[in-house]
Every structure is written in structure tokens, then in C-alpha cells.
Design an enzyme around this catalytic site. Structure first.
Site, PDB file in Angstrom:
ATOM      1  N   TYR A   1     -33.715 124.983 140.503  1.00 49.22           N
ATOM      2  CA  TYR A   1     -33.170 123.625 140.447  1.00 49.22           C
ATOM      3  C   TYR A   1     -33.588 122.996 139.096  1.00 49.22           C
ATOM      4  O   TYR A   1     -34.753 123.096 138.701  1.00 49.22           O
ATOM      5  CB  TYR A   1     -33.697 122.812 141.633  1.00 49.22           C
ATOM      6  CG  TYR A   1     -33.488 121.329 141.462  1.00 49.22           C
ATOM      7  CD1 TYR A   1     -32.206 120.809 141.289  1.00 49.22           C
ATOM      8  CD2 TYR A   1     -34.560 120.459 141.434  1.00 49.22           C
ATOM      9  CE1 TYR A   1     -32.010 119.460 141.098  1.00 49.22           C
ATOM     10  CE2 TYR A   1     -34.377 119.101 141.250  1.00 49.22           C
ATOM     11  CZ  TYR A   1     -33.106 118.605 141.078  1.00 49.22           C
ATOM     12  OH  TYR A   1     -32.913 117.271 140.880  1.00 49.22           O
TER      13      TYR A   1
ATOM     14  N   ARG B   1     -50.945 103.306 151.799  1.00 48.66           N
ATOM     15  CA  ARG B   1     -50.890 104.434 150.860  1.00 48.66           C
ATOM     16  C   ARG B   1     -51.600 105.654 151.451  1.00 48.66           C
ATOM     17  O   ARG B   1     -51.290 106.794 151.128  1.00 48.66           O
ATOM     18  CB  ARG B   1     -51.481 104.026 149.500  1.00 48.66           C
ATOM     19  CG  ARG B   1     -51.467 105.125 148.461  1.00 48.66           C
ATOM     20  CD  ARG B   1     -51.490 104.587 147.017  1.00 48.66           C
ATOM     21  NE  ARG B   1     -52.436 103.510 146.831  1.00 48.66           N
ATOM     22  CZ  ARG B   1     -53.758 103.652 146.755  1.00 48.66           C
ATOM     23  NH1 ARG B   1     -54.296 104.847 146.858  1.00 48.66           N
ATOM     24  NH2 ARG B   1     -54.533 102.608 146.586  1.00 48.66           N
TER      25      ARG B   1
ATOM     26  N   LYS C   1     -32.172 115.891 151.245  1.00 47.38           N
ATOM     27  CA  LYS C   1     -30.982 116.729 151.472  1.00 47.38           C
ATOM     28  C   LYS C   1     -30.750 116.921 152.973  1.00 47.38           C
ATOM     29  O   LYS C   1     -30.452 115.972 153.661  1.00 47.38           O
ATOM     30  CB  LYS C   1     -31.137 118.053 150.727  1.00 47.38           C
ATOM     31  CG  LYS C   1     -31.675 117.909 149.297  1.00 47.38           C
ATOM     32  CD  LYS C   1     -30.779 117.087 148.404  1.00 47.38           C
ATOM     33  CE  LYS C   1     -31.400 116.978 147.006  1.00 47.38           C
ATOM     34  NZ  LYS C   1     -30.785 116.000 146.152  1.00 47.38           N
TER      35      LYS C   1
ATOM     36  N   ASP D   1     -39.595 126.611 147.840  1.00 46.85           N
ATOM     37  CA  ASP D   1     -38.747 125.431 148.012  1.00 46.85           C
ATOM     38  C   ASP D   1     -37.696 125.822 149.058  1.00 46.85           C
ATOM     39  O   ASP D   1     -36.799 126.618 148.781  1.00 46.85           O
ATOM     40  CB  ASP D   1     -38.099 125.071 146.668  1.00 46.85           C
ATOM     41  CG  ASP D   1     -37.203 123.836 146.756  1.00 46.85           C
ATOM     42  OD1 ASP D   1     -36.730 123.516 147.871  1.00 46.85           O
ATOM     43  OD2 ASP D   1     -36.953 123.206 145.716  1.00 46.85           O
TER      44      ASP D   1
HETATM   45  C1  LIG Z   1     -33.678 122.680 145.689  1.00 51.51           C
HETATM   46  C2  LIG Z   1     -34.156 121.313 145.306  1.00 51.51           C
HETATM   47  N1  LIG Z   1     -35.481 121.075 145.233  1.00 51.51           N
HETATM   48  C3  LIG Z   1     -35.959 119.860 144.891  1.00 51.51           C
HETATM   49  C4  LIG Z   1     -35.116 118.806 144.602  1.00 51.51           C
HETATM   50  C5  LIG Z   1     -35.685 117.459 144.224  1.00 51.51           C
HETATM   51  O1  LIG Z   1     -35.552 116.566 145.283  1.00 51.51           O
HETATM   52  P1  LIG Z   1     -35.460 114.962 145.151  1.00 51.51           P
HETATM   53  O2  LIG Z   1     -34.181 114.649 144.464  1.00 51.51           O
HETATM   54  O3  LIG Z   1     -35.572 114.488 146.556  1.00 51.51           O
HETATM   55  O4  LIG Z   1     -36.642 114.534 144.315  1.00 51.51           O
HETATM   56  C6  LIG Z   1     -33.730 119.005 144.684  1.00 51.51           C
HETATM   57  C7  LIG Z   1     -32.809 117.880 144.367  1.00 51.51           C
HETATM   58  O5  LIG Z   1     -31.626 118.058 144.150  1.00 51.51           O
HETATM   59  C8  LIG Z   1     -33.236 120.289 145.044  1.00 51.51           C
HETATM   60  O6  LIG Z   1     -31.914 120.536 145.124  1.00 51.51           O
END
Ligand SMILES: Cc1ncc(COP(=O)(O)O)c(C=O)c1O
Length: 386
Positions: free
Chosen positions: A106, A53, A202, A177
């Protein structure tokens, strides 16, 4: 080194007689034969691993690689993008404060702000980040700015450089992000942002076969984030860390193809029957065209959106006719996929909130893959034909 070479080489040292491909170390715990040695490693005085961890060899390699690519001092990984986002927010704003966020956010991020952080005293304020006056006004008294390099789903590009400038004047930290752009196309820390996070699920992973998140920034902030992550336990598994690093090695070539394909598809979609609007930051006429050309000179990645005049029925009809493209509520993989924000990423919003963002019942988000562009365009053409 250029980003393409860094993607291949960062986070490791290639030495004689060592494996070229890293081994996977799934061990939950390491064995010690000396109490002083354990103490030195556990306190961080001596390098090494002791409990899964706290740290793991595969995670360390991934973290070092992303930090290097983002131009950050350090990085810490997590079990998903959402865990990374939560960790990054708490690292920059550990006490309840006003969080100024892009209103085209998002959906999962929006839910985290509204359903988890707001009840604990944080105040999310949503602004149109293309409107710098609105950003400036919202920043008075704020404790954090949260931006997306390319917004979801309409692919707008906020002027991160200008917003960072305004935020710095007020002493407000900026979290970006960078999931859609990746460090190949944009490195917000070089533009002055404090911390960057990714859903590595992604483009970094790139093959829709893992869940992972990562936060990169200055050493002090990342150390605080890492310590909290160890306490909260949302750490990334060794195999997913290994897969994410494997994906990262080809990120630059994939992103180049994603970017070329998405722009070509966006241009082609403009002339297809039933298409009312196409959203791609590098299409002339896009509200983000000038900013995108400046901040994303090498391309805008694989994402685009478009609106079908016929609404949900037209989307359903197109989906059923696709031969190669599939519907999948994620993005960033090698295959071209579509999603339907009304019931996927933006299902938590009311119809009025979606309408305010410009997301309607005909809005389709496309994650353009790396197939031959002729095949991608042809599949949309035949699926939308009258
Ligand atoms: C722009 C963006 N940020 C964060 C996330 C969250 O990521 P995760 O699904 O890996 O938790 C996503 C998921 O679709 C996303 O498109």
C-alpha cells in the site's frame, strides 16, 4: 464459535437489563472520589476508566472483539490504519533494523517506511513475496517482515504460512496487514504471524464513514504498543470505535457477498472490450491461484484490479460512463468503487517503480460492493462498451 457468530458476539457480554446496542461514552475523563481507587485503576490493578487517551469503553469493546476474531491475546486500536501500522512496527522493531517488506505495498505504508522510518535508521528492503527464495535471502540479518495478506493493487497472495516458517527459523518477527482479507477470510496469527494490523476504515467499518486502525497480537507486544500509543496520543475517538464495532457485527455477511461479487465481476471483465488483463487471486491463471485456494478457502474478499489497453484515456472514458459505480480513493465500503493507483494509492512511486510492480496507466483497482452482482457487471459492461 464460528467467525460469523464471533463477529456478532465478540467483545461483549449480553446480560439482562443491559442495552443490546452499546452506549457511546465520549467522556474525556472519569470522576473519582477516592485516591486509592484512582491509583488502583490508573495502575491497572483494578478494572475501570480514568482518562480518554489511556482507555475508553467503546475502544475496549472493539479491541476485545477484534482480538477474539483474530485469535490474538489482545488488541489495541488507533485513530487510523497508518497509526496502527506505525504502532505495530515500533512494537516489534523498536530500534532501527532491516524491514523486509512486500514490494507491492500500500502506497501509504511505502511512504511511512521511506520517508519516516528510513531517515531514523531503519532499512526497508522490498522483495517479491511470491518468490520464497528471494524472501529467504532477504531475511538474513533482518529485524522484521511486513506482509499484506492480499497485496494492493494487484491482489496477489503471499504464502504467509511458508514465509512465517522461514522467518521463525531466523528469529524474525512477522507483521501482517490483514486489511483486505479481514479475520473472516484469514487469521494470520493462526498461521504463526506475530502481529496483525488493520485499517478498520475499510472492511471492518464497512460503510466509508469512519477512520480507525487496530493491532492484534500477544499480550506483551500489545501492552507495549498500547503504552506507546498513550504517550504518542494517536488514540481512536469513542464514536469511531462505536461505529467500527457496529460495522464488525455484519462483517461476515458483507465479506461473503464482497467475495462472491468480486470473483463474478473478475470473470465477466475478462470478456469485456478493451480489458487487457484481470487480477484476482481466485481466477485460474492468477500467479496466486494455488496459494489463495489454500489460504483463503472461503473467498478472497472484494478487491480486484484490471488493466485497460487504452491507458488513462480509456479509464477516464469508463469513469464518465458509469451510472452506479463511483471513483473513490478508498475501499471496503458497501458500494462498488474504483480507484486509479497511478494517482491514488501509488502516486508516491516513480513511473519505473510502478511499471516494475505491473501498475500501469491502464490499471484500475475495484472495491466490489455488496449490490446485486448483475447490476455491478451491467454497469461495467455499458461503461466499457465500444
Ligand atoms: C492495505 C492498507 N493498509 C493500511 C491503510 C491505511 O489505513 P488508513 O487510511 O485507515 O490510515 C490502507 C488505506 O488505504 C490500506 O489499504
Amino acid at each position: 464459535m464460528k467467525p460469523a457468530s464471533r463477529a456478532v458476539h465478540s467483545g461483549r457480554e449480553i446480560k439482562a437489563r443491559t442495552p443490546l446496542a452499546p452506549a457511546i461514552t465520549p467522556a474525556a475523563v472519569h470522576v473519582y472520589a477516592d485516591l486509592d481507587d484512582y491509583e488502583a485503576v490508573a495502575s491497572g490493578e483494578r478494572p475501570g476508566y480514568f482518562y480518554g487517551r489511556n482507555s475508553n469503553e467503546n475502544r475496549s469493546m472493539l479491541e476485545a472483539a477484534i482480538a477474539e476474531l483474530e485469535g490474538a491475546e489482545a488488541a489495541v486500536s488507533s485513530a487510523s490504519g497508518m497509526a496502527a501500522l506505525h504502532m505495530a512496527i515500533l512494537a516489534l522493531a523498536p530500534r532501527p533494523t532491516t524491514i523486509v517488506a512486500t514490494r507491492e505495498l500500500y502506497g501509504g505504508t511505502l511512504s511511512l517506511l521511506r520517508q519516516d522510518l528510513e531517515p531514523s535508521g531503519y532499512e526497508p528492503v522490498f522483495v517479491d513475496v511470491l518468490d520464497l527464495d528471494a524472501v529467504s535471502a532477504a531475511l538474513n540479518g533482518a529485524g522484521l517482515v511486513l506482509l499484506e495478506t492480499i497485496t494492493n493493487p494487484l491482489c496477489r497472495v503471499p504464502d504467509v504460512e511458508a514465509i512465517v516458517g522461514i522467518a521463525k527459523e531466523r528469529g524474525v518477527p512477522v507483521l501482517v496487514d490483514n486489511t483486505f482479507a479481514t479475520p473472516i477470510l484469514c487469521r494470520p496469527i493462526e498461521l504463526g504471524a506475530d502481529v496483525v494490523m488493520h485499517s478498520a476504515t475499510k472492511y471492518i467499518g464497512g460503510h466509508s464513514d469512519l477512520l480507525a486502525g487496530i493491532v492484534a497480537g500477544d499480550a506483551k507486544t500489545i501492552a507495549a504498543a498500547r503504552a506507546r500509543s498513550v504517550r504518542m496520543g494517536g488514540t481512536l475517538g469513542a464514536f469511531d470505535a462505536w461505529l467500527a464495532l457496529r460495522g464488525l457485527r455484519t462483517l461476515e455477511v458483507r465479506i461473503r457477498r464482497h467475495s462472491e461479487n468480486s470473483l463474478a465481476l473478475a470473470k465477466a471483465l475478462r470478456d469485456m472490450p478493451g480489458v487487457a488483463a484481470v487480477h484476482h487471486p481466485l481466477l485460474e491463471g492468477s500467479p496466486s491461484y494455488e496459494v489463495a485456494r489454500r489460504l483463503l478457502p472461503d473467498g478472497a474478499g472484494g478487491m480486484l484490479a484490471f488493466d485497460l489497453a487504452g491507458g488513462r484515456a480509456a479509464v477516464q472514458r469508463m469513469m464518465k460512463r458509469f451510472r452506479m459505480v463511483s471513483f473513490a480513493a478508498s475501499l471496503g465500503g458497501v458500494e462498488t468503487t474504483i480507484s486509479y493507483p497511478e494517482i491514488t494509492s501509488h502516486r508516491g512511486l516513480s513511473p519505473a517503480e510502478r511499471a516494475e510492480l505491473g501498475v500501469g496507466s491502464g490499471t484500475v483497482r475495484v472495491s466490489t460492493g455488496i449490490e446485486a452482482v448483475e447490476d455491478i457487471v451491467a454497469d461495467f459492461e455499458q461503461a466499457l462498451a465500444g
